[in-house]
Design an enzyme around this catalytic site. Structure first.
Site, short mmCIF file in Angstrom:
data_model
loop_
_atom_site.label_atom_id
_atom_site.label_comp_id
_atom_site.label_asym_id
_atom_site.label_seq_id
_atom_site.Cartn_x
_atom_site.Cartn_y
_atom_site.Cartn_z
N GLY B 69 0.84 -1.20 0.00
CA GLY B 69 0.00 0.00 0.00
C GLY B 69 0.87 1.25 0.00
O GLY B 69 0.54 2.25 -0.64
N CYS B 309 3.12 1.58 11.85
CA CYS B 309 4.28 2.19 11.21
C CYS B 309 4.90 3.27 12.07
O CYS B 309 6.02 3.67 11.86
CB CYS B 309 3.90 2.77 9.85
SG CYS B 309 3.07 1.56 8.85
#
Lengths: 224, 374
Positions: B69, B309
């Site tokens: 992504g 993340c």
């Protein structure tokens, strides 16, 4: 060879597994997955599915450990330090990353004093294309021919490497002919002139011994 | 280690996806090779392309496979060549990082983008813009008004990119219906494998490839296709319908958890927005997020503070910050995200765990992690 069944067959991919296929002799394009590699992968397709960035829980730290273990394994295969390994989605991405790293490095470190990049006419398409990009960005790209045996002419390379040379980009093993380039000699020439060496070793890794320190390779692209 | 509630970071691979991949892994063949092996790999890739397209309400030719992504977002933000970028403040780091000079659109207290700010930004003079808004936020689950944003974009000759990574199986996606020109997906958020994503590129949208090399993906993304991963991605897309049929159950579990934790003193964040069925963001006033996450982990419950993340990052999440959530509260928020394997038992455990932690936090005993759970 019972190859005709597959030829022009429009059967679905599910049925593809049952199609009688010819002898596979295209390892340069892709290799069958080693069953031992598959075995090592399986736990990460099942119970160990965590995101390696989610290191605050056990699922994530198990994945992160696997990534770091692999980093060490890749490093030891090519005589590198684990911290020198950057995982990418493939050697194409690695070769692309190389050109960005190199352009940024030249800009910040040499500020236009080293603007020559030397490569071979027989390099992989992604290396040639990224060199072309860098050429359009103002770097001086020198594309050397190879001899009838596919090998770089070291005398010619030696003539072209000067104090202005930023990078030499030469693949370890050619994907079409299997020719092995003299990386150690090229590395020594680069060191002599303070130039950096990148080598696309996508075809070389696992087939010839590689040692980034002994060969003076600063950037190497490899794939599984 | 059996109570996994971090589906927005990563989903367990579904058994049928694993089977599809196990089959494909036994094959050999580069999809670009001409021989039978290569053609078989090519068929697998093209079948997956059809499935991804069907999931996204797109045509197969619009699907560009990527490695993630993140790569899809980078390709979208950098590839259209548009310099006038409008992105919301709550976008994923891969969007914000790919568009460092973008104009940032604010969000309201519920984490929903301010459409009036978008309208004003689009109405200003300038070259045609690219707007990037996520379909649903990864930290809060807040669903963004994409259809309206698509209409506004169209009125002003702008393109709309939508990071829909969190949406599959949790809400329907309809590229054309929502007026989306570019749409990012990722397999590992929907029961598929890591290392595969896709950018759906609307017909007629020009895109400059960001990787040079072979002409794979119709010259739009170089690099040998990850045939096994793509095959798994396709299988996961087919199974997303199962998840869509399961959203009522997931929403009930999430809602029960929120009701009970709220009664215990938890503060629900973004609960006023239309949200994904599976996501909860809950602050525990008595304990910092990191301490909670580690204590939950020791108790065998996997949850997260913010997005995966940025979980190593110090400081509160940029999403909660943009929502104007008080910093003291934001630094005590934890994301609990549910998915296909989540059971009522998992929810019982997290509620119980939350209660124990909160009471220990109230007594100031939470400094010792070992003491949190017996």
């Amino acid at each position: 060879m019972n190859q005709t069944v597959a030829a022009g067959d429009s059967s679905s991919a599910e049925r593809g597994a049952n199609v009688k296929l010819p002898i596979y002799l295209d390892y340069q394009a892709t290799t069958p997955l080693d069953p031992r590699a598959l075995e090592a992968m399986m736990p990460y397709f099942t119970e160990h599915f965590g995101n390696p960035h989610s290191t605050t829980h056990a699922y994530g730290s198990i994945s992160a450990e696997a990534v770091e273990r692999a980093r060490g394994q890749v490093a030891s295969l090519i005589g590198a330090d684990p911290r020198e390994i950057v995982f990418t989605s493939g050697a194409t991405e690695a070769n692309n990353l190389r050109s960005r790293v190199v352009a940024a490095f030249e800009c910040e470190h040499y500020k236009g004093r080293r603007n020559r990049i030397i490569t071979l006419v027989t390099e992989h398409k992604c290396v040639i294309e990224t060199c072309n990009h860098m050429g359009r960005d103002g770097l001086d790209i020198v594309t050397l021919p190879v001899g009838g045996n596919g090998i770089v002419n070291l005398d010619q390379l030696s003539e072209m490497i000067t104090g202005q040379t930023l990078l030499v980009s030469v693949m370890g093993v050619n994907n079409e002919t299997g020719v092995i380039q003299p990386l150690a000699e090229i590395g020594a020439l680069c060191r002599e002139h303070g130039a950096h060496l990148h080598s696309d070793c996508a075809q070389a890794v696992g087939k010839i011994p590689l040692d980034v320190d002994a060969m003076n390779i600063d950037l190497m692209s490899i794939g599984p | 280690m059996d109570c996994y509630l971090d589906y927005n970071a990563e989903t367990p691979i579904k058994p049928a996806v694993r089977e599809a991949m196990a089959e494909a892994i036994g094959w050999v063949g580069n999809p670009s090779s001409v021989h039978g092996f290569g053609r078989r790999a090519r068929r697998a890739v093209e079948m997956a392309r059809d499935r991804v397209a069907a999931l996204a309400g797109a045509a197969p030719g619009e699907v560009i496979f990527t490695s993630s992504g993140t790569e899809a977002n980078n390709l979208a933000l950098k590839g259209t060549g548009r310099r006038r970028l409008l992105v919301s403040a709550i976008e994923h780091d891969s969007v914000l990082g790919a568009a460092p000079d973008a104009r940032i659109l604010p969000v309201d207290h519920h984490g929903v983008v301010d459409l009036e700010a978008l309208r004003e930004a689009l109405a200003e003079d300038g070259p045609p813009a690219l707007v990037s808004l996520m379909l649903a936020n990864n930290e809060t689950g807040a669903i963004q008004p994409i259809a309206e944003a698509g209409r506004l974009a169209r009125q002003h000759g702008a393109l709309l990119h939508c990071d829909a990574v969190q949406a599959p199986g949790r809400m329907a996606i309809d590229r054309l219906g929502l007026g989306i020109d570019l749409l990012s997906l990722s397999a590992h958020k929907m029961g598929g494998p890591q290392g595969v994503g896709a950018l759906i590129l609307g017909d007629g949208v020009a895109l400059e490839p960001q990787l040079a090399g072979g002409g794979q993906e119709l010259g739009r993304r170089a690099g040998s296709e990850n045939a096994v991963g793509i095959h798994g991605f396709g299988a996961a897309c087919e199974l997303a319908a199962e998840d869509l049929a399961d959203t009522a159950r997931i929403a009930r579990l999430r809602d029960r958890m929120e009701t009970e934790i709220s009664a215990l003193g938890g503060v629900l964040i973004a609960a006023g927005a239309a949200r994904l069925c599976n996501t909860a963001c809950i602050a525990m006033p008595t304990m910092p997020s990191e301490t909670q996450v580690m204590a939950f982990d020791l108790a065998g419950i996997a949850v997260s503070a913010g997005s995966a993340c940025s979980s190593g990052k110090v400081g509160p999440s940029h999403v909660l910050n943009a929502m104007g959530i008080d910093q003291a509260l934001a630094s005590r928020a934890v994301r609990i995200s549910l998915g296909w394997r989540t059971t009522a038992g998992d929810i019982e455990r997290v509620i119980e765990g939350w209660a124990v932690l909160h009471s220990q936090g109230s007594r100031g005993a939470a400094t010792s992690r070992q003491s949190v759970f017996k």
